[in-house]
Write a protein that holds these residues in place. Structure first.
Motif, PDB file in Angstrom:
ATOM      1  N   LEU A   1      -9.521 -10.156   0.037  1.00 14.95           N
ATOM      2  CA  LEU A   1      -8.440 -10.532   0.936  1.00 14.95           C
ATOM      3  C   LEU A   1      -8.377  -9.498   2.047  1.00 14.95           C
ATOM      4  CD1 LEU A   1      -5.730 -12.021   1.711  1.00 14.95           C
ATOM      5  CD2 LEU A   1      -4.609 -10.322   0.256  1.00 14.95           C
ATOM      6  N   LEU A   2      -8.386  -9.959   3.289  1.00 14.74           N
ATOM      7  CA  LEU A   2      -8.134  -9.086   4.426  1.00 14.74           C
ATOM      8  C   LEU A   2      -6.627  -9.040   4.613  1.00 14.74           C
ATOM      9  CD1 LEU A   2      -9.081  -7.402   6.852  1.00 14.74           C
ATOM     10  CD2 LEU A   2      -9.115  -9.536   8.166  1.00 14.74           C
ATOM     11  N   VAL A   3      -6.051  -7.854   4.581  1.00 13.37           N
ATOM     12  CA  VAL A   3      -4.605  -7.725   4.742  1.00 13.37           C
ATOM     13  C   VAL A   3      -4.255  -7.989   6.212  1.00 13.37           C
ATOM     14  CG1 VAL A   3      -2.603  -6.210   4.507  1.00 13.37           C
ATOM     15  CG2 VAL A   3      -4.463  -6.096   2.835  1.00 13.37           C
ATOM     16  N   THR A   4      -3.457  -9.015   6.406  1.00  9.30           N
ATOM     17  CA  THR A   4      -2.991  -9.423   7.733  1.00  9.30           C
ATOM     18  C   THR A   4      -1.463  -9.376   7.738  1.00  9.30           C
ATOM     19  OG1 THR A   4      -2.855 -11.745   7.090  1.00  9.30           O
ATOM     20  CG2 THR A   4      -4.976 -10.980   7.999  1.00  9.30           C
ATOM     21  N   PRO A   5      -0.839  -9.507   8.908  1.00  3.69           N
ATOM     22  CA  PRO A   5       0.631  -9.521   8.941  1.00  3.69           C
ATOM     23  C   PRO A   5       1.253 -10.607   8.050  1.00  3.69           C
ATOM     24  CG  PRO A   5      -0.211  -9.162  11.142  1.00  3.69           C
ATOM     25  CD  PRO A   5      -1.412  -9.486  10.260  1.00  3.69           C
ATOM     26  N   GLU A   6       0.522 -11.698   7.812  1.00  5.62           N
ATOM     27  CA  GLU A   6       1.058 -12.792   6.996  1.00  5.62           C
ATOM     28  C   GLU A   6       1.246 -12.404   5.529  1.00  5.62           C
ATOM     29  OE1 GLU A   6      -0.326 -14.078  10.690  1.00  5.62           O
ATOM     30  OE2 GLU A   6      -1.634 -13.245   9.147  1.00  5.62           O
ATOM     31  N   VAL A   7       0.499 -11.426   5.046  1.00  6.97           N
ATOM     32  CA  VAL A   7       0.613 -11.000   3.642  1.00  6.97           C
ATOM     33  C   VAL A   7       1.152  -9.568   3.524  1.00  6.97           C
ATOM     34  CG1 VAL A   7      -1.182 -12.582   2.829  1.00  6.97           C
ATOM     35  CG2 VAL A   7      -1.803 -10.239   3.494  1.00  6.97           C
ATOM     36  N   ALA A   8       1.666  -9.048   4.636  1.00  7.94           N
ATOM     37  CA  ALA A   8       2.182  -7.679   4.657  1.00  7.94           C
ATOM     38  C   ALA A   8       3.709  -7.680   4.692  1.00  7.94           C
ATOM     39  CB  ALA A   8       1.635  -6.925   5.868  1.00  7.94           C
ATOM     40  N   ILE A   9       4.287  -6.676   4.080  1.00 12.69           N
ATOM     41  CA  ILE A   9       5.737  -6.498   4.092  1.00 12.69           C
ATOM     42  C   ILE A   9       6.134  -5.850   5.414  1.00 12.69           C
ATOM     43  CG2 ILE A   9       5.654  -4.268   2.924  1.00 12.69           C
ATOM     44  CD1 ILE A   9       8.248  -6.967   2.211  1.00 12.69           C
ATOM     45  N   ASP A  10       7.276  -6.256   5.967  1.00  8.76           N
ATOM     46  CA  ASP A  10       7.693  -5.691   7.247  1.00  8.76           C
ATOM     47  C   ASP A  10       9.109  -5.124   7.207  1.00  8.76           C
ATOM     48  OD1 ASP A  10       9.204  -7.978   7.128  1.00  8.76           O
ATOM     49  OD2 ASP A  10       8.529  -8.782   9.034  1.00  8.76           O
ATOM     50  N   PHE A  11       9.626  -4.835   6.025  1.00  2.00           N
ATOM     51  CA  PHE A  11      11.002  -4.362   5.915  1.00  2.00           C
ATOM     52  C   PHE A  11      11.212  -2.955   6.464  1.00  2.00           C
ATOM     53  CE2 PHE A  11       9.110  -2.733   2.047  1.00  2.00           C
ATOM     54  CZ  PHE A  11       9.709  -1.511   1.865  1.00  2.00           C
ATOM     55  N   LEU A  12      10.155  -2.199   6.671  1.00  3.01           N
ATOM     56  CA  LEU A  12      10.310  -0.825   7.153  1.00  3.01           C
ATOM     57  C   LEU A  12      10.603  -0.748   8.650  1.00  3.01           C
ATOM     58  CD1 LEU A  12       7.419   0.818   5.114  1.00  3.01           C
ATOM     59  CD2 LEU A  12       9.862   0.928   4.643  1.00  3.01           C
ATOM     60  N   GLY A  13      10.363  -1.840   9.378  1.00  8.70           N
ATOM     61  CA  GLY A  13      10.704  -1.892  10.789  1.00  8.70           C
ATOM     62  C   GLY A  13       9.700  -1.291  11.742  1.00  8.70           C
ATOM     63  N   HIS A  14       8.561  -0.821  11.230  1.00  9.83           N
ATOM     64  CA  HIS A  14       7.529  -0.241  12.081  1.00  9.83           C
ATOM     65  C   HIS A  14       6.214  -0.956  11.808  1.00  9.83           C
ATOM     66  CE1 HIS A  14      10.057   3.108  13.309  1.00  9.83           C
ATOM     67  NE2 HIS A  14      10.468   3.157  12.051  1.00  9.83           N
ATOM     68  N   GLU A  15       5.604  -1.464  12.856  1.00  9.60           N
ATOM     69  CA  GLU A  15       4.358  -2.218  12.702  1.00  9.60           C
ATOM     70  C   GLU A  15       3.278  -1.398  12.003  1.00  9.60           C
ATOM     71  OE1 GLU A  15       2.474  -5.754  12.755  1.00  9.60           O
ATOM     72  OE2 GLU A  15       4.519  -5.403  13.447  1.00  9.60           O
TER      73      GLU A  15
END
Length: 119
Positions: A3-17
């Motif tokens: 699996l290539l980690v992309t924004p679709e499978v990444a958590i974004d709760f930290l607020g920093h890309e």
């Protein structure tokens, strides 16, 4: 199973890309798919498997852009119950591990039980 980690499978709760990493729910889902795929070719055409137990530790963060490989190894088979050792490794280290249990089902019977439950 990579699996290539992309924004679709990444958590974004930290607020920093730049802090986005593979989410635990996605890691577990891919561990389940790896387990299912490990045995699918051994099942009859009217059979599949469903997950029943997940015991997973998320050990490390994998950033967007890095690949993760998921593996599943059968540890135990008792009747229609199968227990797997599952692992997730990114390009640097082991990032997840644990056990996963699946149960082999007869698909037509499963569909009939679901239909009865709906009524």
């Amino acid at each position: 199973m990579p699996l290539l980690v992309t924004p679709e499978v990444a958590i974004d709760f930290l607020g920093h890309e730049e802090a986005r990493v593979l989410s635990t729910p996605h890691m577990i889902a891919y561990m389940e798919w790896a387990s299912r795929n490990t045995i699918k070719h051994l099942l009859d055409e009217n059979e599949d498997s469903v997950g029943t137990t997940v015991n997973i530790r998320h050990l490390g963060a994998t950033p967007v852009g890095m690949s993760v490989t998921f593996t599943a190894t059968v540890l135990e088979v008792v009747d229609r119950r199968i227990v797997f050792r599952v692992e997730a490794r990114d390009e640097k280290e082991l990032v997840g591990e644990g056990t996963h249990e699946r149960f082999v089902i007869n698909i037509p019977k499963f569909i009939a039980r679901l239909a009865a439950k709906r009524t």
